[in-house]
Design a protein around this motif. Structure first.
Motif, PDB file in Angstrom:
ATOM      1  N   UNK A 100      36.882  39.556  50.446  1.00 18.51           N
ATOM      2  CA  UNK A 100      36.673  39.698  51.896  1.00 18.51           C
ATOM      3  C   UNK A 100      35.279  39.226  52.286  1.00 18.51           C
ATOM      4  N   UNK A 101      35.180  38.664  53.469  1.00 16.11           N
ATOM      5  CA  UNK A 101      33.878  38.278  54.015  1.00 16.11           C
ATOM      6  C   UNK A 101      33.255  37.076  53.338  1.00 16.11           C
ATOM      7  N   UNK A 102      34.078  36.234  52.730  1.00 14.52           N
ATOM      8  CA  UNK A 102      33.521  35.021  52.122  1.00 14.52           C
ATOM      9  C   UNK A 102      32.786  34.211  53.192  1.00 14.52           C
ATOM     10  N   UNK A 103      31.738  33.521  52.790  1.00  9.59           N
ATOM     11  CA  UNK A 103      30.925  32.821  53.800  1.00  9.59           C
ATOM     12  C   UNK A 103      31.732  31.757  54.533  1.00  9.59           C
ATOM     13  N   UNK A 104      32.740  31.188  53.866  1.00 15.20           N
ATOM     14  CA  UNK A 104      33.563  30.205  54.586  1.00 15.20           C
ATOM     15  C   UNK A 104      34.382  30.893  55.678  1.00 15.20           C
ATOM     16  N   UNK A 105      34.798  32.123  55.437  1.00 17.78           N
ATOM     17  CA  UNK A 105      35.490  32.873  56.493  1.00 17.78           C
ATOM     18  C   UNK A 105      34.508  33.229  57.610  1.00 17.78           C
ATOM     19  N   UNK A 106      33.309  33.614  57.222  1.00 16.96           N
ATOM     20  CA  UNK A 106      32.316  34.010  58.230  1.00 16.96           C
ATOM     21  C   UNK A 106      31.892  32.810  59.076  1.00 16.96           C
ATOM     22  N   UNK A 107      31.629  31.673  58.404  1.00 19.38           N
ATOM     23  CA  UNK A 107      31.008  30.559  59.133  1.00 19.38           C
ATOM     24  C   UNK A 107      32.006  29.561  59.715  1.00 19.38           C
ATOM     25  N   UNK A 108      33.079  29.254  58.981  1.00 16.79           N
ATOM     26  CA  UNK A 108      34.050  28.277  59.501  1.00 16.79           C
ATOM     27  C   UNK A 108      35.065  28.930  60.428  1.00 16.79           C
ATOM     28  N   UNK A 109      35.390  30.202  60.158  1.00 14.18           N
ATOM     29  CA  UNK A 109      36.434  30.864  60.949  1.00 14.18           C
ATOM     30  C   UNK A 109      35.890  32.024  61.781  1.00 14.18           C
ATOM     31  N   UNK A 110      34.560  32.099  61.814  1.00 12.68           N
ATOM     32  CA  UNK A 110      33.840  33.016  62.694  1.00 12.68           C
ATOM     33  C   UNK A 110      34.250  34.479  62.535  1.00 12.68           C
ATOM     34  N   UNK A 111      34.508  34.887  61.308  1.00 10.26           N
ATOM     35  CA  UNK A 111      34.788  36.308  61.089  1.00 10.26           C
ATOM     36  C   UNK A 111      33.466  37.066  61.117  1.00 10.26           C
ATOM     37  N   UNK A 130      38.409  45.426  46.265  1.00  4.05           N
ATOM     38  CA  UNK A 130      37.807  44.459  47.189  1.00  4.05           C
ATOM     39  C   UNK A 130      36.558  43.827  46.578  1.00  4.05           C
ATOM     40  N   UNK A 131      36.467  42.509  46.708  1.00  2.15           N
ATOM     41  CA  UNK A 131      35.218  41.810  46.398  1.00  2.15           C
ATOM     42  C   UNK A 131      34.610  41.439  47.749  1.00  2.15           C
ATOM     43  N   UNK A 132      33.601  42.170  48.165  1.00  2.00           N
ATOM     44  CA  UNK A 132      32.978  41.942  49.470  1.00  2.00           C
ATOM     45  C   UNK A 132      31.808  40.976  49.299  1.00  2.00           C
ATOM     46  N   UNK A 133      31.899  39.828  49.997  1.00  2.00           N
ATOM     47  CA  UNK A 133      30.864  38.799  49.858  1.00  2.00           C
ATOM     48  C   UNK A 133      29.776  38.968  50.915  1.00  2.00           C
ATOM     49  N   UNK A 134      28.556  38.838  50.481  1.00  2.38           N
ATOM     50  CA  UNK A 134      27.407  38.866  51.389  1.00  2.38           C
ATOM     51  C   UNK A 134      26.468  37.727  51.000  1.00  2.38           C
ATOM     52  N   UNK A 135      25.609  37.343  51.900  1.00  2.00           N
ATOM     53  CA  UNK A 135      24.650  36.293  51.540  1.00  2.00           C
ATOM     54  C   UNK A 135      24.065  35.613  52.766  1.00  2.00           C
ATOM     55  N   UNK A 136      22.871  35.103  52.594  1.00  2.00           N
ATOM     56  CA  UNK A 136      22.116  34.532  53.697  1.00  2.00           C
ATOM     57  C   UNK A 136      22.254  33.013  53.740  1.00  2.00           C
ATOM     58  N   UNK A 137      22.020  32.433  54.912  1.00  2.00           N
ATOM     59  CA  UNK A 137      21.979  30.971  55.061  1.00  2.00           C
ATOM     60  C   UNK A 137      20.576  30.481  54.675  1.00  2.00           C
ATOM     61  N   UNK A 138      20.425  29.168  54.610  1.00  2.00           N
ATOM     62  CA  UNK A 138      19.112  28.613  54.254  1.00  2.00           C
ATOM     63  C   UNK A 138      18.028  28.962  55.291  1.00  2.00           C
ATOM     64  N   UNK A 139      18.314  28.786  56.594  1.00  2.00           N
ATOM     65  CA  UNK A 139      17.274  29.181  57.566  1.00  2.00           C
ATOM     66  C   UNK A 139      16.919  30.662  57.459  1.00  2.00           C
TER      67      UNK A 139
END
Ligand code: PGA
Length: 261
Positions: A100-111, A130-139
């Motif tokens: 859940x919360x993979x960055x592609x879901x967060x960023x491409x699909x705006x979850x 559940x494998x809950x994904x977290x992580x920051x962008x480069x900026x």
């Protein structure tokens, strides 16, 4: 050395055909068995194929040490939610894990966090792991906001009204490292993993902090997995590109043996 069982999760994303599933699992299983039962004792292996591949994946992995996960799930058992995957049906087909919360879901699909929280609660209602994904962008990293962002993403665990300790895995996946070939250094990964572990301790309990596995994800390959795995708070990996071939996924697992015995 930690007593947490290491976890290697393959995130296939939208790759491979259904006909690839059975041979991949058979090949991987054959190799894992050669590791002399170590997988069953010290490691867990999860493959998360696309939703269309889940049923054959579950079938092919019967009587193996390989477990199957979905890449997302809906926030309700059923209903008018076009395109969503019911967590209840994941349980029905014996798919025990969900990312859940993979960055592609967060960023491409705006979850957003609220959306991911709904999915998390629904997954736990069905006893899924559940494998809950977290992580920051480069900026965000450049702006020194890494831990602030990770902490915000972890907040949904507080709102989920208690975490089932045996059904939570956190994956730290810096967005700038996903699919880019540029992985976080072992020290960068350890710093954030330790932050997550401390956060779990101060927001939940010692036991939640000690039991929860924290995976690293982002351009993990056989040649960087040993060094990353040498860090005390790295409990395994969530692997994208390098999980698509048995040889590279296995190379990552084998190198963990070198690192942690
Ligand atoms: P990558 O993907 O290993 O291809 O960087 C990791 C992930 O997105 O989970």
């Amino acid at each position: 050395m930690s007593k947490r069982k290491f976890l290697f999760a393959a995130n296939w994303k939208m790759n491979k055909r259904v006909s690839d599933v059975a041979p991949f699992i058979a090949d991987l299983n054959r190799e894992l068995e050669l590791l002399k039962g170590k997988v069953a004792q010290d490691f867990e292996v999860v493959i998360a194929p696309p939703a269309t591949h889940l049923l054959p994946a579950v079938d092919s992995s019967k009587n193996t040490a390989i477990q199957i996960g979905a890449q997302n799930c809906g926030h309700a058992k059923s209903g008018a939610f076009t395109g969503e995957i019911s967590p209840q049906v994941l349980k029905e087909i014996h798919c025990e894990w969900v990312i859940l919360g993979h960055s592609e879901r967060r960023h491409l699909y705006l979850e957003d966090d609220a959306r991911i929280l709904g999915r998390l609660k629904a997954a736990w209602d069905e006893q899924l792991k559940v494998i809950l994904c977290v992580g920051e962008t480069l900026p965000e990293r450049k702006g020194q906001r890494t831990t602030q962002v990770v902490e915000r993403q972890l907040q949904i665990l507080r709102e989920a009204s208690g975490i089932p300790e045996d059904r939570l895995v956190v994956a730290y996946e810096p967005v700038w490292a996903i699919g880019t070939g540029e992985n976080a250094t072992p020290d960068q990964a350890q710093e954030v993993h330790q932050f997550i572990r401390n956060w779990l301790k101060s927001n939940f309990s010692n036991s939640a902090s000690e039991k929860t596995r924290i995976l690293y994800g982002g351009s993990v390959k056989p040649d960087n997995s040993q060094e990353l795995m040498g860090k005390p708070d790295v409990d395994g990996f969530l692997v994208g590109g390098a999980s698509l071939e048995v040889s590279s996924f296995l190379g990552i697992i084998k190198n963990a043996f070198k690192s942690r015995g």
